[in-house]
Design a protein around this motif. Structure first.
Motif, PDB file in Angstrom:
ATOM      1  N   MET A   1       1.974   5.960   1.440  1.00  0.00           N
ATOM      2  CA  MET A   1       2.652   4.670   1.449  1.00  0.00           C
ATOM      3  C   MET A   1       2.468   3.923   2.771  1.00  0.00           C
ATOM      4  SD  MET A   1       3.414   4.968  -1.567  1.00  0.00           S
ATOM      5  CE  MET A   1       4.066   3.323  -1.720  1.00  0.00           C
ATOM      6  N   ARG A   2       1.646   4.435   3.657  1.00  0.00           N
ATOM      7  CA  ARG A   2       1.319   3.700   4.870  1.00  0.00           C
ATOM      8  C   ARG A   2       0.238   2.636   4.599  1.00  0.00           C
ATOM      9  NH1 ARG A   2      -1.340   8.620   5.323  1.00  0.00           N
ATOM     10  NH2 ARG A   2      -3.497   8.600   6.071  1.00  0.00           N
ATOM     11  N   TYR A   3      -0.321   2.666   3.409  1.00  0.00           N
ATOM     12  CA  TYR A   3      -1.364   1.697   3.062  1.00  0.00           C
ATOM     13  C   TYR A   3      -0.764   0.516   2.295  1.00  0.00           C
ATOM     14  CZ  TYR A   3      -4.412   5.570   4.279  1.00  0.00           C
ATOM     15  OH  TYR A   3      -5.022   6.593   4.951  1.00  0.00           O
ATOM     16  N   GLN A   4      -1.070  -0.693   2.739  1.00  0.00           N
ATOM     17  CA  GLN A   4      -0.529  -1.898   2.124  1.00  0.00           C
ATOM     18  C   GLN A   4      -0.902  -2.011   0.653  1.00  0.00           C
ATOM     19  OE1 GLN A   4      -0.950  -5.550   4.520  1.00  0.00           O
ATOM     20  NE2 GLN A   4      -1.825  -4.244   6.121  1.00  0.00           N
ATOM     21  N   SER A   5      -2.054  -1.487   0.292  1.00  0.00           N
ATOM     22  CA  SER A   5      -2.534  -1.595  -1.085  1.00  0.00           C
ATOM     23  C   SER A   5      -1.652  -0.845  -2.077  1.00  0.00           C
ATOM     24  CB  SER A   5      -3.971  -1.079  -1.178  1.00  0.00           C
ATOM     25  OG  SER A   5      -4.047   0.272  -0.729  1.00  0.00           O
ATOM     26  N   GLU A   6      -0.784   0.042  -1.576  1.00  0.00           N
ATOM     27  CA  GLU A   6       0.095   0.807  -2.465  1.00  0.00           C
ATOM     28  C   GLU A   6       1.296  -0.017  -2.930  1.00  0.00           C
ATOM     29  OE1 GLU A   6      -0.382   3.907  -3.650  1.00  0.00           O
ATOM     30  OE2 GLU A   6      -2.337   3.943  -2.656  1.00  0.00           O
ATOM     31  N   TYR A   7       1.526  -1.163  -2.319  1.00  0.00           N
ATOM     32  CA  TYR A   7       2.725  -1.946  -2.605  1.00  0.00           C
ATOM     33  C   TYR A   7       2.433  -3.073  -3.588  1.00  0.00           C
ATOM     34  CZ  TYR A   7       4.745   0.731   1.146  1.00  0.00           C
ATOM     35  OH  TYR A   7       5.194   1.772   1.907  1.00  0.00           O
ATOM     36  N   ASP A   8       3.406  -3.316  -4.460  1.00  0.00           N
ATOM     37  CA  ASP A   8       3.257  -4.320  -5.501  1.00  0.00           C
ATOM     38  C   ASP A   8       3.999  -5.617  -5.190  1.00  0.00           C
ATOM     39  OD1 ASP A   8       3.693  -1.380  -7.143  1.00  0.00           O
ATOM     40  OD2 ASP A   8       1.863  -2.546  -7.537  1.00  0.00           O
ATOM     41  N   TYR A   9       5.011  -5.530  -4.382  1.00  0.00           N
ATOM     42  CA  TYR A   9       5.843  -6.700  -4.083  1.00  0.00           C
ATOM     43  C   TYR A   9       6.087  -6.783  -2.580  1.00  0.00           C
ATOM     44  CZ  TYR A   9       6.823  -5.709  -8.997  1.00  0.00           C
ATOM     45  OH  TYR A   9       6.695  -5.421 -10.331  1.00  0.00           O
TER      46      TYR A   9
ATOM     47  N   ALA B 137      16.670  -6.217  -2.466  1.00  0.00           N
ATOM     48  CA  ALA B 137      15.772  -6.271  -3.610  1.00  0.00           C
ATOM     49  C   ALA B 137      16.532  -6.680  -4.859  1.00  0.00           C
ATOM     50  CB  ALA B 137      15.117  -4.911  -3.826  1.00  0.00           C
ATOM     51  N   SER B 138      15.919  -7.465  -5.684  1.00  0.00           N
ATOM     52  CA  SER B 138      16.509  -7.835  -6.966  1.00  0.00           C
ATOM     53  C   SER B 138      15.450  -7.658  -8.040  1.00  0.00           C
ATOM     54  CB  SER B 138      17.007  -9.277  -6.934  1.00  0.00           C
ATOM     55  OG  SER B 138      15.931 -10.165  -6.682  1.00  0.00           O
ATOM     56  N   GLY B 139      15.921  -7.414  -9.238  1.00  0.00           N
ATOM     57  CA  GLY B 139      14.988  -7.146 -10.311  1.00  0.00           C
ATOM     58  C   GLY B 139      15.356  -5.837 -10.978  1.00  0.00           C
ATOM     59  N   ARG B 140      15.018  -5.715 -12.217  1.00  0.00           N
ATOM     60  CA  ARG B 140      15.466  -4.587 -13.034  1.00  0.00           C
ATOM     61  C   ARG B 140      14.990  -3.242 -12.523  1.00  0.00           C
ATOM     62  NH1 ARG B 140      13.676  -2.321 -17.847  1.00  0.00           N
ATOM     63  NH2 ARG B 140      11.899  -3.728 -17.896  1.00  0.00           N
ATOM     64  N   THR B 141      13.824  -3.184 -11.934  1.00  0.00           N
ATOM     65  CA  THR B 141      13.244  -1.903 -11.542  1.00  0.00           C
ATOM     66  C   THR B 141      13.294  -1.652 -10.037  1.00  0.00           C
ATOM     67  OG1 THR B 141      11.044  -2.870 -11.361  1.00  0.00           O
ATOM     68  CG2 THR B 141      11.675  -1.927 -13.483  1.00  0.00           C
ATOM     69  N   SER B 142      14.034  -2.481  -9.294  1.00  0.00           N
ATOM     70  CA  SER B 142      13.969  -2.383  -7.835  1.00  0.00           C
ATOM     71  C   SER B 142      14.439  -1.029  -7.309  1.00  0.00           C
ATOM     72  CB  SER B 142      14.784  -3.506  -7.201  1.00  0.00           C
ATOM     73  OG  SER B 142      16.138  -3.416  -7.603  1.00  0.00           O
ATOM     74  N   SER B 143      15.423  -0.431  -7.944  1.00  0.00           N
ATOM     75  CA  SER B 143      15.939   0.842  -7.435  1.00  0.00           C
ATOM     76  C   SER B 143      14.960   1.977  -7.629  1.00  0.00           C
ATOM     77  CB  SER B 143      17.263   1.185  -8.114  1.00  0.00           C
ATOM     78  OG  SER B 143      17.060   1.344  -9.503  1.00  0.00           O
ATOM     79  N   GLY B 144      13.963   1.789  -8.464  1.00  0.00           N
ATOM     80  CA  GLY B 144      12.977   2.836  -8.710  1.00  0.00           C
ATOM     81  C   GLY B 144      11.752   2.727  -7.830  1.00  0.00           C
ATOM     82  N   CYS B 145      11.773   1.817  -6.875  1.00  0.00           N
ATOM     83  CA  CYS B 145      10.602   1.576  -6.039  1.00  0.00           C
ATOM     84  C   CYS B 145      10.654   2.346  -4.722  1.00  0.00           C
ATOM     85  CB  CYS B 145      10.488   0.082  -5.704  1.00  0.00           C
ATOM     86  SG  CYS B 145      10.099  -0.973  -7.107  1.00  0.00           S
TER      87      CYS B 145
ATOM     88  N   ALA C 153       7.002  -0.594  -3.931  1.00  0.00           N
ATOM     89  CA  ALA C 153       5.941  -0.039  -4.758  1.00  0.00           C
ATOM     90  C   ALA C 153       6.541   0.526  -6.034  1.00  0.00           C
ATOM     91  CB  ALA C 153       5.194   1.049  -4.007  1.00  0.00           C
ATOM     92  N   ARG C 154       5.975   0.157  -7.154  1.00  0.00           N
ATOM     93  CA  ARG C 154       6.422   0.714  -8.433  1.00  0.00           C
ATOM     94  C   ARG C 154       6.269   2.231  -8.412  1.00  0.00           C
ATOM     95  NH1 ARG C 154       3.778  -4.053 -10.671  1.00  0.00           N
ATOM     96  NH2 ARG C 154       1.869  -2.846 -10.844  1.00  0.00           N
ATOM     97  N   PRO C 155       7.038   2.963  -9.244  1.00  0.00           N
ATOM     98  CA  PRO C 155       6.947   4.424  -9.260  1.00  0.00           C
ATOM     99  C   PRO C 155       5.506   4.906  -9.264  1.00  0.00           C
ATOM    100  CG  PRO C 155       8.693   3.717 -10.701  1.00  0.00           C
ATOM    101  CD  PRO C 155       8.011   2.459 -10.209  1.00  0.00           C
ATOM    102  N   THR C 156       5.241   5.858  -8.388  1.00  0.00           N
ATOM    103  CA  THR C 156       3.891   6.354  -8.181  1.00  0.00           C
ATOM    104  C   THR C 156       3.917   7.837  -7.885  1.00  0.00           C
ATOM    105  OG1 THR C 156       1.964   6.200  -6.728  1.00  0.00           O
ATOM    106  CG2 THR C 156       4.086   5.665  -5.766  1.00  0.00           C
ATOM    107  N   LEU C 157       2.822   8.509  -8.173  1.00  0.00           N
ATOM    108  CA  LEU C 157       2.707   9.928  -7.858  1.00  0.00           C
ATOM    109  C   LEU C 157       2.202  10.148  -6.435  1.00  0.00           C
ATOM    110  CD1 LEU C 157       1.180  11.292 -11.186  1.00  0.00           C
ATOM    111  CD2 LEU C 157       3.564  11.343 -10.445  1.00  0.00           C
ATOM    112  N   ALA C 158       1.889   9.073  -5.755  1.00  0.00           N
ATOM    113  CA  ALA C 158       1.370   9.196  -4.389  1.00  0.00           C
ATOM    114  C   ALA C 158       2.421   9.780  -3.454  1.00  0.00           C
ATOM    115  CB  ALA C 158       0.920   7.831  -3.884  1.00  0.00           C
ATOM    116  N   GLY C 159       1.982  10.588  -2.524  1.00  0.00           N
ATOM    117  CA  GLY C 159       2.876  11.154  -1.540  1.00  0.00           C
ATOM    118  C   GLY C 159       3.351  10.096  -0.560  1.00  0.00           C
TER     119      GLY C 159
END
Length: 128
Positions: free
Chosen positions: A109-117, A24-32, A99-105
Motif C-alpha cells: 500500500m505504499r504504491y499510489q497505484s493501489e488506491y482507488d479514491y 470518508a463517505s460512501g457505502r464501502t468506505s469502512s472496508g477500504c 483502496a477497495r478490499p485487496t489481497l495485497a499486503g
C-alpha cells in the motif's frame, strides 16, 4: 464510490504537532485500506503511512517512522495522522487515499497505484 475530505492542516513551528483527519463517505468506505501521502513543492507525491481495514496493521515510510502515527475510527469512517516532532522537510500537501478490499499486503500500500479514491489534500507548513 468513496469521497474523502482531509482537514487539520496548518502552520506549525519545527518540533510541533498536528493531527490530520480524513473523513470518508460512501457505502464501502469502512472496508477500504487507508493511506496518507504527501507532495512537497517541486517533488513527486510520496508515501507516508497506511493502515489496514481493521486498524490492526500499519506501515510507515522510514522518514516518518517514530514521529507519525496513523489510526482509524471505523464507526466514524475517519482516518487520522498524528504528526509529532515536525520538521521543515515535512512541509507538503497531505492527501489521503482509499483502496477497495485487496489481497495485497500492507507494505504494497505504499504504491499510489493501489488506491482507488483520493481526497483533495490539506496543506501542512512547518517553519524553522
Amino acid at each position: 464510490q468513496v469521497q474523502l475530505v482531509e482537514s487539520g492542516g496548518g502552520l506549525v513551528q519545527s518540533g510541533g504537532s498536528l493531527r490530520l483527519s480524513c473523513a470518508a463517505s460512501g457505502r464501502t468506505s469502512s472496508g477500504c485500506v487507508m493511506g496518507w501521502f504527501r507532495q512537497a513543492p517541486g517533488k513527486e507525491r510520496e508515501f507516508v503511512a497506511a493502515i489496514s481495514r481493521s486498524g490492526l496493521t500499519t506501515y510507515y515510510a522510514d522518514s516518518v517512522k517514530g514521529r507519525f502515527t496513523i489510526s482509524r475510527d471505523n464507526a466514524k469512517n475517519t482516518a487520522y495522522l498524528q504528526m509529532n516532532s515536525l520538521k521543515p522537510e515535512d512541509t507538503a500537501v497531505y492527501s489521503c487515499g482509499a483502496a477497495r478490499p485487496t489481497l495485497a499486503g500492507i507494505a504494497t500500500m505504499r504504491y499510489q497505484s493501489e488506491y482507488d479514491y483520493w481526497g483533495q489534500g490539506t496543506q501542512v507548513t512547518v517553519s524553522s
